[in-house]
Design a protein around this motif. Structure first.
Motif, short mmCIF file in Angstrom:
data_model
loop_
_atom_site.label_atom_id
_atom_site.label_comp_id
_atom_site.label_asym_id
_atom_site.label_seq_id
_atom_site.Cartn_x
_atom_site.Cartn_y
_atom_site.Cartn_z
N ILE A 18 0.85 -1.21 0.00
CA ILE A 18 0.00 0.00 0.00
C ILE A 18 0.88 1.25 0.00
N TYR A 19 1.91 1.23 0.86
CA TYR A 19 2.80 2.39 0.96
C TYR A 19 3.47 2.69 -0.38
N ILE A 20 4.06 1.66 -1.01
CA ILE A 20 4.77 1.93 -2.26
C ILE A 20 3.81 2.32 -3.38
N SER A 21 2.59 1.76 -3.37
CA SER A 21 1.61 2.12 -4.41
C SER A 21 1.28 3.60 -4.32
N LEU A 22 0.99 4.06 -3.11
CA LEU A 22 0.63 5.47 -2.92
C LEU A 22 1.82 6.37 -3.21
N PHE A 23 3.00 5.96 -2.77
CA PHE A 23 4.20 6.79 -2.99
C PHE A 23 4.54 6.88 -4.47
N ILE A 24 4.43 5.76 -5.18
CA ILE A 24 4.69 5.78 -6.62
C ILE A 24 3.67 6.65 -7.34
N LEU A 25 2.41 6.57 -6.92
CA LEU A 25 1.36 7.42 -7.51
C LEU A 25 1.74 8.89 -7.34
N GLY A 26 2.17 9.24 -6.13
CA GLY A 26 2.57 10.63 -5.87
C GLY A 26 3.78 11.04 -6.70
N LEU A 27 4.75 10.15 -6.76
CA LEU A 27 6.00 10.45 -7.47
C LEU A 27 5.76 10.58 -8.98
N VAL A 28 4.99 9.66 -9.54
CA VAL A 28 4.71 9.71 -10.98
C VAL A 28 3.88 10.95 -11.31
N THR A 29 2.93 11.28 -10.43
CA THR A 29 2.10 12.48 -10.65
C THR A 29 2.96 13.72 -10.65
N LEU A 30 3.91 13.80 -9.70
CA LEU A 30 4.80 14.96 -9.63
C LEU A 30 5.72 15.01 -10.86
N THR A 31 6.21 13.85 -11.28
CA THR A 31 7.06 13.80 -12.48
C THR A 31 6.27 14.26 -13.70
N TYR A 32 5.04 13.81 -13.80
CA TYR A 32 4.16 14.20 -14.91
C TYR A 32 3.95 15.71 -14.92
N MET A 33 3.81 16.30 -13.73
CA MET A 33 3.63 17.75 -13.63
C MET A 33 4.85 18.48 -14.19
N THR A 34 6.04 17.94 -13.93
CA THR A 34 7.25 18.62 -14.40
C THR A 34 7.41 18.52 -15.91
N LEU A 35 6.73 17.55 -16.53
CA LEU A 35 6.81 17.41 -17.99
C LEU A 35 6.03 18.51 -18.70
N ALA A 55 6.45 2.31 -13.85
CA ALA A 55 6.93 2.37 -12.47
C ALA A 55 6.44 1.16 -11.67
N PHE A 56 5.14 0.86 -11.79
CA PHE A 56 4.59 -0.27 -11.04
C PHE A 56 5.16 -1.60 -11.52
N ALA A 57 5.29 -1.72 -12.84
CA ALA A 57 5.84 -2.97 -13.40
C ALA A 57 7.27 -3.17 -12.91
N GLY A 58 8.03 -2.09 -12.90
CA GLY A 58 9.42 -2.16 -12.45
C GLY A 58 9.54 -2.68 -11.03
N VAL A 59 8.60 -2.28 -10.18
CA VAL A 59 8.65 -2.71 -8.78
C VAL A 59 8.07 -4.11 -8.62
N LEU A 60 6.86 -4.32 -9.17
CA LEU A 60 6.14 -5.57 -8.89
C LEU A 60 6.78 -6.79 -9.54
N LEU A 61 7.44 -6.57 -10.69
CA LEU A 61 8.02 -7.71 -11.39
C LEU A 61 9.45 -8.01 -10.94
N SER A 62 9.99 -7.20 -10.05
CA SER A 62 11.36 -7.46 -9.62
C SER A 62 11.38 -8.43 -8.44
N LEU A 63 12.51 -9.10 -8.28
CA LEU A 63 12.65 -10.06 -7.17
C LEU A 63 12.83 -9.30 -5.85
N ASN A 64 13.63 -8.23 -5.92
CA ASN A 64 13.86 -7.43 -4.72
C ASN A 64 13.05 -6.15 -4.85
N LYS A 65 11.84 -6.17 -4.34
CA LYS A 65 10.89 -5.07 -4.57
C LYS A 65 11.32 -3.78 -3.89
N ILE A 66 11.88 -3.90 -2.70
CA ILE A 66 12.30 -2.68 -1.99
C ILE A 66 13.41 -1.99 -2.78
#
Lengths: 91, 231
Positions: free
Chosen positions: B96-113, B128-139
């Motif tokens: 839950i934490y990483i989902s919300l944080f990634i949402l915030g981070l991607v939204t902020l990155t999108y704003m800068t574009l 972003a989500f694929a990169g985290v969820l599909l990796s073996l070491n998610k953290i």
């Protein structure tokens, strides 16, 4: 080249121009400072009077305009928006 | 699959206090910018406020779950079942934490574009989500992707400071530099507990600067209002 101003920014420029003249300014001065056509300026002034941001007065030299408290409030709030945009690069 | 940081025992309470402060600063920032958006209807300010609100939610979730874990561990004795519950809670909270944080981070990155294309936003999110969820070491993946996105956000604020050269833009630039460094340092928290502490200190410093920036903006606005009344 100067960026095209949006409506809120034009209102801010007009109100700021009036404020800089200590709240008593003639239409020609607003026209010169706000960089608008005569027709556009007249439309904006009518809207600002209608919304209560400025008041129109008749003097022996002609019409003058001054800010109301609501006008001063708008200036302060828009300045905050501009400074916020500048600090975070949102403009 | 790694789901834990190494946290020094003495720092656990301080860590929770820090996360609470992060939640508060981002919440105030999000609400403040949303109020400004309501005044002017500027799209970029709306996106900015949404990103900060997502950050705030992520920190709130992190704080609540850490408090829950702490209360479970604090019991005089606990069984294997309780330990399994704590582990499950940690895993759920992590996602839950990483989902919300990634949402915030991607939204902020999108704003800068500085563009309004929902497809680009969706693409950034999916990557972003694929990169985290599909990796073996998610953290590790989460912290690496966060650091990369913070780097791109930092470029935007660096460019803004280079143009404006104001105190406010400098504060914001340094704040996001510290956030990028914090994300990078957290990668090492998987093996070194000191990195967890340093990461929190860097994040704390960053959000302190952001809070100072907001306070300066409000103070200057009040000062300008008083000055204009006195004319």
């Amino acid at each position: 080249m100067q960026k095209k101003r949006d409506r809120l920014h034009v209102i801010y420029d007009i109100l700021r121009t009036i404020q800089e003249k200590n709240g008593n300014i003639r239409p020609t001065h607003i026209l010169y400072k706000s960089n608008l056509s005569h027709k556009m300026m007249a439309e904006y002034l009518a809207e600002l009077i209608q919304k209560g941001f400025i008041v129109e007065s008749e003097t022996k030299n002609g019409k003058t305009y001054s800010l109301t408290d609501k006008g001063y409030d708008y200036l302060a709030k828009f300045r905050l928006i501009i400074e916020f945009q500048k600090s975070f690069g949102l403009d | 699959m790694t789901h834990v940081f190494l946290v020094p025992n003495w720092f656990f309470y301080y860590g929770i206090a820090c996360e609470l402060i992060f939640a508060l600063v981002t919440l105030i920032g999000g609400i403040f910018s949303f109020k400004l958006y309501k005044l002017c209807n500027y799209y970029s300010i709306k996106v900015f406020s949404i990103s900060f609100l997502f950050f705030s939610l992520s920190y709130i979730v992190q704080t609540l779950i850490n408090l829950e874990i702490l209360s479970n561990i604090s019991e005089a004795s606990f069984s294997l079942t309780q330990w399994n519950n704590i582990t499950s809670l940690s895993i759920i909270s992590f996602y839950i934490y990483i989902s919300l944080f990634i949402l915030g981070l991607v939204t902020l990155t999108y704003m800068t574009l500085k563009e309004r294309n929902i497809k680009h936003y969706a693409l950034l999110l999916v990557l972003a989500f694929a990169g985290v969820l599909l990796s073996l070491n998610k953290i590790f993946a989460f912290r690496l992707i966060s650091a990369i996105l913070f780097f791109f956000i930092l470029l935007h604020f660096f460019k803004n400071y280079a143009v404006r050269k104001s105190v406010n833009s400098l504060l914001v630039m340094v704040a996001f530099f510290l956030l990028m460094m914090a994300s990078s340092v957290y990668i090492f928290a998987l093996q070194y507990s000191t990195a967890y502490v340093i990461g929190h200190i860097l994040e704390f410093s960053a959000y302190l600067l952001i809070a100072i920036n907001f306070i300066m903006l409000v103070k200057n606005a009040k000062k300008a209002r008083q000055t204009s009344c006195n004319i």
